[in-house]
Scaffold this active site. Structure first.
Site, PDB file in Angstrom:
ATOM      1  N   ASN A   1       0.811  -1.233   0.000  1.00 35.69           N
ATOM      2  CA  ASN A   1       0.000   0.000   0.000  1.00 35.69           C
ATOM      3  C   ASN A   1       0.840   1.276   0.000  1.00 35.69           C
ATOM      4  O   ASN A   1       0.330   2.375   0.162  1.00 35.69           O
ATOM      5  CB  ASN A   1      -0.979   0.000   1.179  1.00 35.69           C
ATOM      6  CG  ASN A   1      -0.233  -0.078   2.514  1.00 35.69           C
ATOM      7  OD1 ASN A   1       1.002  -0.148   2.528  1.00 35.69           O
ATOM      8  ND2 ASN A   1      -0.970  -0.075   3.616  1.00 35.69           N
TER       9      ASN A   1
ATOM     10  N   ASN B   1      32.345 -23.481 -35.065  1.00 35.60           N
ATOM     11  CA  ASN B   1      31.176 -22.907 -35.761  1.00 35.60           C
ATOM     12  C   ASN B   1      30.757 -21.593 -35.104  1.00 35.60           C
ATOM     13  O   ASN B   1      29.604 -21.408 -34.703  1.00 35.60           O
ATOM     14  CB  ASN B   1      30.005 -23.899 -35.764  1.00 35.60           C
ATOM     15  CG  ASN B   1      30.241 -25.054 -36.742  1.00 35.60           C
ATOM     16  OD1 ASN B   1      31.273 -25.108 -37.419  1.00 35.60           O
ATOM     17  ND2 ASN B   1      29.309 -25.977 -36.819  1.00 35.60           N
TER      18      ASN B   1
ATOM     19  N   ASP C   1      32.972 -20.873 -41.863  1.00 37.49           N
ATOM     20  CA  ASP C   1      32.522 -21.935 -42.752  1.00 37.49           C
ATOM     21  C   ASP C   1      32.056 -21.253 -44.045  1.00 37.49           C
ATOM     22  O   ASP C   1      30.959 -20.694 -44.081  1.00 37.49           O
ATOM     23  CB  ASP C   1      31.358 -22.659 -42.060  1.00 37.49           C
ATOM     24  CG  ASP C   1      31.219 -24.090 -42.507  1.00 37.49           C
ATOM     25  OD1 ASP C   1      31.710 -24.413 -43.584  1.00 37.49           O
ATOM     26  OD2 ASP C   1      30.597 -24.882 -41.767  1.00 37.49           O
TER      27      ASP C   1
ATOM     28  N   ARG D   1      44.125 -29.089 -33.555  1.00 41.10           N
ATOM     29  CA  ARG D   1      42.792 -28.497 -33.333  1.00 41.10           C
ATOM     30  C   ARG D   1      41.789 -29.634 -33.179  1.00 41.10           C
ATOM     31  O   ARG D   1      41.769 -30.575 -33.978  1.00 41.10           O
ATOM     32  CB  ARG D   1      42.391 -27.617 -34.517  1.00 41.10           C
ATOM     33  CG  ARG D   1      40.982 -27.050 -34.405  1.00 41.10           C
ATOM     34  CD  ARG D   1      40.645 -26.137 -35.585  1.00 41.10           C
ATOM     35  NE  ARG D   1      39.244 -25.762 -35.551  1.00 41.10           N
ATOM     36  CZ  ARG D   1      38.271 -26.440 -36.145  1.00 41.10           C
ATOM     37  NH1 ARG D   1      38.558 -27.541 -36.824  1.00 41.10           N
ATOM     38  NH2 ARG D   1      37.014 -26.045 -36.067  1.00 41.10           N
TER      39      ARG D   1
END
Length: 777
Positions: free
Chosen positions: A175, A331, A362, A568
């Protein structure tokens, strides 16, 4: 039928009262932020119209302003019943001036460049692309937002707690009368992640309700706040050393730092700490540290669990590139999964800002002779190669100055390869390495230090690097190479693989080939063949299954191979959901470029973030000496005797946690937290211990549980603290975690910050632990 209730009209007196309350709330928050009279903050509180951009046809004016809590932005929405109209300043990752986002570059004209800016959010939330009415206004929005982000980030933990609790108290006061009834107090406790039974709530309320009025106000609320934030464990530690009239003298503080924290400390250090952290001017004048000052010191970044010296570049960066673990992404262009998710330049920006130093491109033929980047043979969206190169150039060296590797997976025609070479040359300019450093043919990699601010291309090359220094040999070359492609199956039959490769030939443009200097992609035919026939700059990529097999069956040979040559590793093609694999066994084998899906939040990415948290977040971590020696006998699996064997005992006491977030946003949902302490490293060191769960308390749970771990190869070990919400009927839910190298732990009583699933810091949340690393007897 009335389905929408009209809002009750307030009287003028009520309106004035509400306005006065709002102003009081703003003043309190402004004071906590230390931004009294700040024109930028006032600008945000007033707010203004901005054009929101979603597409060429969707550009709509929306009103934005900072709310009274000074940490939430409100935006107008035209949708009926739209509830998500706010976002927290804490959720903003960056505010970027100009047409830097993909959306603004695509959907706006160049002439509005100076009026554009983007709000970039943490996690996967979409950017907010905006256009202001003038260039000056755009600059004002950007500088004001950046300033408040900086101020909130720099608040001490005590100030953050105060700010957060004050906001929760306001929400609980239904309130808006500035008082708390007993039911409002219970509602508030649920908001801050505590569930208490009625008897305890009543007792707590009566203890604070000194006026016996049936509600709390003014000083009673302050007393309630003090009871809530009281830390008994801090009282005990402080009391042990506060031997000077109930305070800590400089001598007491030095004793604490040397005995408990195992730090080399002098009286001069103690004086600096008191000067910096003591809030009480009287105590500071007497050169004493109060309990509040002690707690503020314990929360400061240099006193946390991570060794502050390791936050900067502290390792020798002059070794050859192959002597470092390199933070690497797979990616990189994908924001989500590998089949139909969006590709975006923003994915490159996010990876680079996280310290990633090897990104993947890519590349496929696109329309209008412009190469594109996407995941071939899938429904992932496409982005222009040149846009990616521009984004990489703009953000490559924001987090780290050390070299960035562009790993090309090239499926383009010769014509579009020439376009690729042109874009890289024209956009990256002299930062692109296009010839060996120094005079004559190199015999080893340059160092990260020598390559600062440089880009390296990893890809296929038509001939040996040596031909650069023998023009007659360079004239005769075959334009055919086997295609550089990650296999999308997990067939490990070498003969079948070889057969496939022979069939897949790719014409390679000389312009692109000549840009490959230190990272020539070649197929792997065994360690002996590599040792006898490959030059140092010829490197192989391994899918995870093949790499793990080598790491388990030919571990020492793999370690030796990775002393002079780069490896890699990439995730299996079957991981279409962009899931990850555990990078630790591959780091144990010396593999440098262990590529993970950075867009996926998971424990494997937590380990990656923990590994590269140190050394200035440079993205390069120097391998231990025994992994840089070509004749090393190190084998992480058999662990024969050698320099790597330094048996340590890690003692961890999980003491308490503070302000854990709710996992489920429902009001009634309270976490039942437990803590797991995990060690990752060589197989002999992998271990996990967990505490009991604490029922219904995410605000200040206490455990006081001790764990002990044997660690045999400390230089490769990572320690992960995980907080979970215990559930007896299903899997526990993740609350937060923090991972760091064992060698970067600070000893003694330490606060541990917690990160959310995205790897961002959870404001105010943390663990309190005691740590000791000792030589094993």
């Amino acid at each position: 039928m009335k389905c929408l209730q009209t809002q009750t009209q307030l009287s003028e007196a009520e309106e004035l009262h509400r306005y006065a309350r709002r102003q009081k709330v703003i003043q309190t928050n402004v004071k906590i932020l230390g931004m009294e009279g700040d024109v930028d903050l006032q600008f945000l509180l007033r707010g203004g119209d901005l054009l929101k951009v979603r597409s060429p046809s969707w550009k709509k004016t929306r009103y934005f302003k900072l709310q009274e809590d000074c940490k939430t932005m409100w935006r107008e929405s035209k949708k009926t019943f739209k509830t998500n109209q706010t976002f927290s300043i804490d959720d903003i990752s960056a505010v970027r001036m100009g047409r830097q986002s993909e959306g603004l570059r695509k959907y706006t004209e160049e002439q509005v460049e100076g009026r554009c800016f983007s709000i970039i959010f943490k996690g996967r939330r979409k950017n907010l692309d905006l256009i202001a009415s003038s260039e000056d206004e755009a600059k004002q929005w950007v500088s004001s937002l950046q300033k408040i982000m900086c101020n909130i980030k720099n608040l001490s933990l005590q100030q953050k707690t105060e700010h957060w609790i004050f906001s929760c108290l306001r929400k609980a006061d239904k309130n808006k009368d500035g008082k708390l009834s007993e039911s409002e107090m219970k509602n508030f406790l649920r908001m801050i992640n505590i569930e208490v039974d009625d008897v305890y709530a009543e007792m707590l309320f009566e203890k604070c309700d000194k006026s016996k009025s049936g509600y709390l106000s003014g000083e009673e609320i302050e007393h309630f706040y003090d009871l809530l934030t009281h830390r008994e464990e801090i009282d005990v530690i402080y009391g042990e050393y506060a031997k000077t009239t109930g305070f800590m003298s400089p001598e007491n503080l030095v004793a604490f730092l040397m005995k408990e924290q195992r730090e080399k400390a002098t009286l001069a250090d103690a004086h600096k700490i008191i000067e910096k952290f003591e809030p009480d001017e009287n105590a500071k004048e007497k050169k004493l540290l109060s309990k509040d000052g002690f707690l503020m010191y314990m929360h400061n970044p240099d006193a946390l669990v991570l060794n502050s010296d390791h936050k900067e570049v502290y390792q020798d960066m002059s070794h050859p590139l192959s002597h470092y673990f390199i933070s690497s992404s797979h990616n990189t262009y994908l924001m989500e999964d590998q089949l139909k998710g969006p590709s975006s330049t923003e994915a490159y920006v996010r990876a680079l800002l996280k310290g990633c130093r090897c990104v993947e491109l890519d590349c496929w033929d696109g329309s209008d002779n412009e190469p594109e980047i996407y995941h071939g043979y899938t429904l992932t969206s496409r982005i222009l190669f040149k846009d990616v190169i521009r984004a990489i150039k703009d953000f490559a060296f924001k987090t780290s100055d050390y070299p960035v590797i562009l790993s090309l997976e090239n499926h383009c025609s010769v014509e579009q390869q020439e376009v690729m070479a042109h874009h890289m040359s024209s956009i990256l300019g002299s930062a692109l390495v296009t010839s060996p450093l120094g005079e004559g043919m190199p015999t080893d990699f340059p160092s990260p230090e020598e390559l600062k601010g440089k880009f390296l291309i990893k890809g296929k090359r038509l001939n040996k690097l040596e031909t650069c220094f023998a023009p007659e040999a360079a004239a005769a070359y075959d334009t055919d190479v086997t295609e550089e492609e990650e296999s999308n199956d997990d067939d490990d039959d070498e003969e079948k693989e070889e057969e496939k490769r022979k069939k897949k030939k790719l014409k390679l443009a000389k312009e692109l080939s000549d840009m490959v200097i230190y990272l020539k992609s070649v197929h792997f035919h065994g360690f002996e063949d590599a040792r006898e026939n490959l030059s140092f700059y010829e490197m192989s990529s391994f899918k995870e299954g093949k790499a793990i097999k080598l790491a388990e069956e030919s571990t020492n040979a793999y370690v030796r191979h990775n002393v002079e040559k780069l490896s890699r590793i990439y995730p299996a093609g079957l991981r279409t959901d962009s899931s990850n694999y555990n990078p630790v066994p591959l780091w144990n084998a010396g593999c440098q470029i262990v590529a993970l899906n950075f867009q996926t939040n998971c424990p494997d990415m937590d380990l990656n973030q923990g590994r590269f948290l140190v050394n200035g977040k440079s993205g390069y971590i120097l391998k231990p000496a025994y992994m840089r020696d070509g004749d090393t006998e190190f084998d992480p699996i058999t662990l024969t005797r050698g320099d790597w064997l330094k048996h340590k005992t890690l003692h961890v006491m999980v003491i308490s946690a503070q302000q854990l977030p709710k996992v489920n946003k429902k009001k009634s949902s309270i976490v039942d937290p437990l803590v797991k302490v995990q060690v990752f490293g060589v197989p002999a060191d992998v271990a996990e211990k967990e505490t009991n769960a604490v029922d219904n308390n995410g605000f200040n749970p206490t455990w006081n549980e001790n764990f002990q771990f044997d660690v045999y190869v400390p230089e490769l070990a990572l320690v992960r603290f995980v907080v979970e919400d215990h559930d007896s009927t299903s899997d526990n839910e993740f609350v937060g975690q923090y991972t760091l190298p064992l060698k970067s732990l600070q000893m003694g009583y330490r606060h541990v910050p917690l990160l959310n699933k995205n790897g961002d810091v959870l404001p105010s949340a943390g663990l309190f632990v005691h740590i000791m690393v000792l030589d094993a007897e």
